[in-house]
Motif scaffolding. Structure first.
Motif, mmCIF file in Angstrom:
data_model
loop_
_atom_site.group_PDB
_atom_site.id
_atom_site.type_symbol
_atom_site.label_atom_id
_atom_site.label_comp_id
_atom_site.label_asym_id
_atom_site.label_seq_id
_atom_site.Cartn_x
_atom_site.Cartn_y
_atom_site.Cartn_z
ATOM 1 N N LEU A 53 16.049 35.664 -25.791
ATOM 2 C CA LEU A 53 17.076 35.925 -24.775
ATOM 3 C C LEU A 53 16.462 36.140 -23.388
ATOM 4 N N PRO A 54 15.457 37.033 -23.228
ATOM 5 C CA PRO A 54 14.902 37.209 -21.881
ATOM 6 C C PRO A 54 14.170 35.974 -21.359
ATOM 7 N N LEU A 55 13.478 35.220 -22.223
ATOM 8 C CA LEU A 55 12.764 34.035 -21.745
ATOM 9 C C LEU A 55 13.742 32.949 -21.288
ATOM 10 N N ALA A 56 14.794 32.719 -22.052
ATOM 11 C CA ALA A 56 15.811 31.743 -21.640
ATOM 12 C C ALA A 56 16.415 32.152 -20.298
ATOM 13 N N PHE A 57 16.679 33.432 -20.150
ATOM 14 C CA PHE A 57 17.236 33.943 -18.898
ATOM 15 C C PHE A 57 16.277 33.715 -17.731
ATOM 16 N N VAL A 58 15.005 34.047 -17.912
ATOM 17 C CA VAL A 58 14.027 33.933 -16.827
ATOM 18 C C VAL A 58 13.859 32.479 -16.380
ATOM 19 N N VAL A 59 13.778 31.544 -17.309
ATOM 20 C CA VAL A 59 13.636 30.130 -16.946
ATOM 21 C C VAL A 59 14.863 29.662 -16.172
ATOM 22 N N ALA A 60 16.055 29.979 -16.668
ATOM 23 C CA ALA A 60 17.288 29.567 -15.996
ATOM 24 C C ALA A 60 17.430 30.238 -14.632
ATOM 25 N N GLN A 61 17.143 31.528 -14.581
ATOM 26 C CA GLN A 61 17.249 32.291 -13.334
ATOM 27 C C GLN A 61 16.240 31.794 -12.311
ATOM 28 N N GLY A 62 15.024 31.553 -12.735
ATOM 29 C CA GLY A 62 13.990 31.069 -11.821
ATOM 30 C C GLY A 62 14.343 29.735 -11.200
ATOM 31 N N THR A 63 14.850 28.820 -12.002
ATOM 32 C CA THR A 63 15.260 27.507 -11.495
ATOM 33 C C THR A 63 16.387 27.652 -10.483
ATOM 34 N N ALA A 64 17.393 28.445 -10.820
ATOM 35 C CA ALA A 64 18.525 28.646 -9.910
ATOM 36 C C ALA A 64 18.092 29.345 -8.628
ATOM 37 N N THR A 65 17.154 30.268 -8.709
ATOM 38 C CA THR A 65 16.677 30.993 -7.532
ATOM 39 C C THR A 65 16.009 30.055 -6.532
ATOM 40 N N VAL A 66 15.166 29.161 -7.019
ATOM 41 C CA VAL A 66 14.494 28.206 -6.136
ATOM 42 C C VAL A 66 15.528 27.304 -5.451
ATOM 43 N N ILE A 67 16.475 26.796 -6.211
ATOM 44 C CA ILE A 67 17.531 25.951 -5.637
ATOM 45 C C ILE A 67 18.311 26.732 -4.580
ATOM 46 N N ASN A 68 18.707 27.953 -4.917
ATOM 47 C CA ASN A 68 19.494 28.775 -3.996
ATOM 48 C C ASN A 68 18.760 29.049 -2.690
ATOM 49 N N PHE A 69 17.481 29.432 -2.758
ATOM 50 C CA PHE A 69 16.750 29.749 -1.537
ATOM 51 C C PHE A 69 16.642 28.530 -0.634
ATOM 52 N N ILE A 70 16.251 27.408 -1.199
ATOM 53 C CA ILE A 70 16.068 26.197 -0.390
ATOM 54 C C ILE A 70 17.370 25.789 0.289
ATOM 55 N N VAL A 71 18.453 25.747 -0.454
ATOM 56 C CA VAL A 71 19.738 25.313 0.119
ATOM 57 C C VAL A 71 20.281 26.354 1.101
ATOM 58 N N GLN A 72 20.160 27.636 0.789
ATOM 59 C CA GLN A 72 20.661 28.653 1.708
ATOM 60 C C GLN A 72 19.882 28.646 3.021
ATOM 61 N N ARG A 73 18.561 28.551 2.934
ATOM 62 C CA ARG A 73 17.743 28.561 4.159
ATOM 63 C C ARG A 73 17.927 27.293 4.975
ATOM 64 N N ALA A 74 17.931 26.140 4.316
ATOM 65 C CA ALA A 74 17.968 24.861 5.019
ATOM 66 C C ALA A 74 19.371 24.463 5.481
ATOM 67 N N VAL A 75 20.396 24.931 4.774
ATOM 68 C CA VAL A 75 21.746 24.448 5.087
ATOM 69 C C VAL A 75 22.725 25.590 5.381
ATOM 70 N N ILE A 76 22.968 26.422 4.404
ATOM 71 C CA ILE A 76 24.098 27.357 4.464
ATOM 72 C C ILE A 76 23.998 28.358 5.592
ATOM 73 N N PHE A 77 22.847 28.965 5.784
ATOM 74 C CA PHE A 77 22.759 29.977 6.834
ATOM 75 C C PHE A 77 22.394 29.390 8.185
ATOM 76 N N LYS A 78 22.550 28.079 8.303
ATOM 77 C CA LYS A 78 22.478 27.411 9.607
ATOM 78 C C LYS A 78 23.897 27.045 10.074
ATOM 79 N N ILE A 79 24.876 27.204 9.185
ATOM 80 C CA ILE A 79 26.283 26.953 9.505
ATOM 81 C C ILE A 79 26.783 28.062 10.417
ATOM 82 N N HIS A 80 27.524 27.689 11.429
ATOM 83 C CA HIS A 80 28.085 28.709 12.345
ATOM 84 C C HIS A 80 29.566 28.809 12.167
#
Length: 151
Positions: free
Chosen positions: A124-151
Motif C-alpha cells: 500500500l505505501p509503495l503503490a502510493f509513493v510511486v503514484a504520488q511522486g509521478t503526480a507531484t512532478v507533473i503538478n509542479f511542472i504544469v503549475q510553474r510553467a502554465v497555471i501560475f503565469k495566468i493572470h
C-alpha cells in the motif's frame, strides 16, 4: 442594469502574503512545493489508509477521496505561499483541469502498482509513493510553467 452571475472565488487560507508576486525564485518554489507536498501527502495517505484499511472502502474509491482532500490542501497552500498568486477564476479552472489529469494518473498508477506488487505490508505505501511522486512532478511542472503565469 442586469448583473450577471459570477463564479465564486476559490477558498482562501488566512495567511499573510510576503511582498512580491509570482516572481518567487525557482529554488524557493521547489522547497515550498516540497513542504506543501509533504503536508498534502500526509493528508492524502492518512485518509487513504484510513478509508481503505479501517472503513473498508474499495482501493480506488479510497484513493479517489483521499486524492481530492490532498490536492485541495496543496492548491490552497501553493497558490498563497509557494507561487504567491492572487485569486483567479481562470487559474482555478486550469487547476481543476490539471487535477483531473493527475487524478487519473495517480489513481490509475496506484491501482496498477497495488495489484502488481506482492501482498506484503509495504504494498500500500509503495503503490502510493510511486503514484504520488509521478503526480507531484507533473503538478509542479504544469503549475510553474502554465497555471501560475495566468493572470
Amino acid at each position: 442594469m442586469h448583473a450577471e452571475p459570477h463564479l465564486p472565488l476559490p477558498a482562501e487560507l488566512p495567511l499573510v502574503d510576503e511582498p512580491g508576486g509570482t516572481d518567487v525564485d525557482l529554488k524557493t518554489q521547489i522547497i515550498r512545493f516540497g513542504v506543501t507536498g509533504g503536508l498534502s501527502a500526509i493528508v492524502d495517505f492518512g485518509l487513504y489508509a484510513f478509508l481503505f484499511e479501517v472503513v473498508g472502502l474499495p482501493v480506488n474509491l479510497a484513493k479517489a477521496i483521499s486524492f481530492i482532500a490532498g490536492t485541495t490542501t496543496a492548491y490552497l497552500i501553493n497558490r498563497r505561499w509557494t507561487f504567491k498568486a492572487p485569486p483567479s477564476r481562470a487559474r482555478f479552472l486550469a487547476v481543476i483541469a490539471l487535477y483531473a489529469v493527475t487524478f487519473a494518473v495517480q489513481v490509475g498508477l496506484n491501482w496498477v502498482m497495488y495489484h502488481a506488487l506482492a501482498d506484503e505490508w509495504w504494498r500500500l505505501p509503495l503503490a502510493f509513493v510511486v503514484a504520488q511522486g509521478t503526480a507531484t512532478v507533473i503538478n509542479f511542472i504544469v503549475q510553474r510553467a502554465v497555471i501560475f503565469k495566468i493572470h
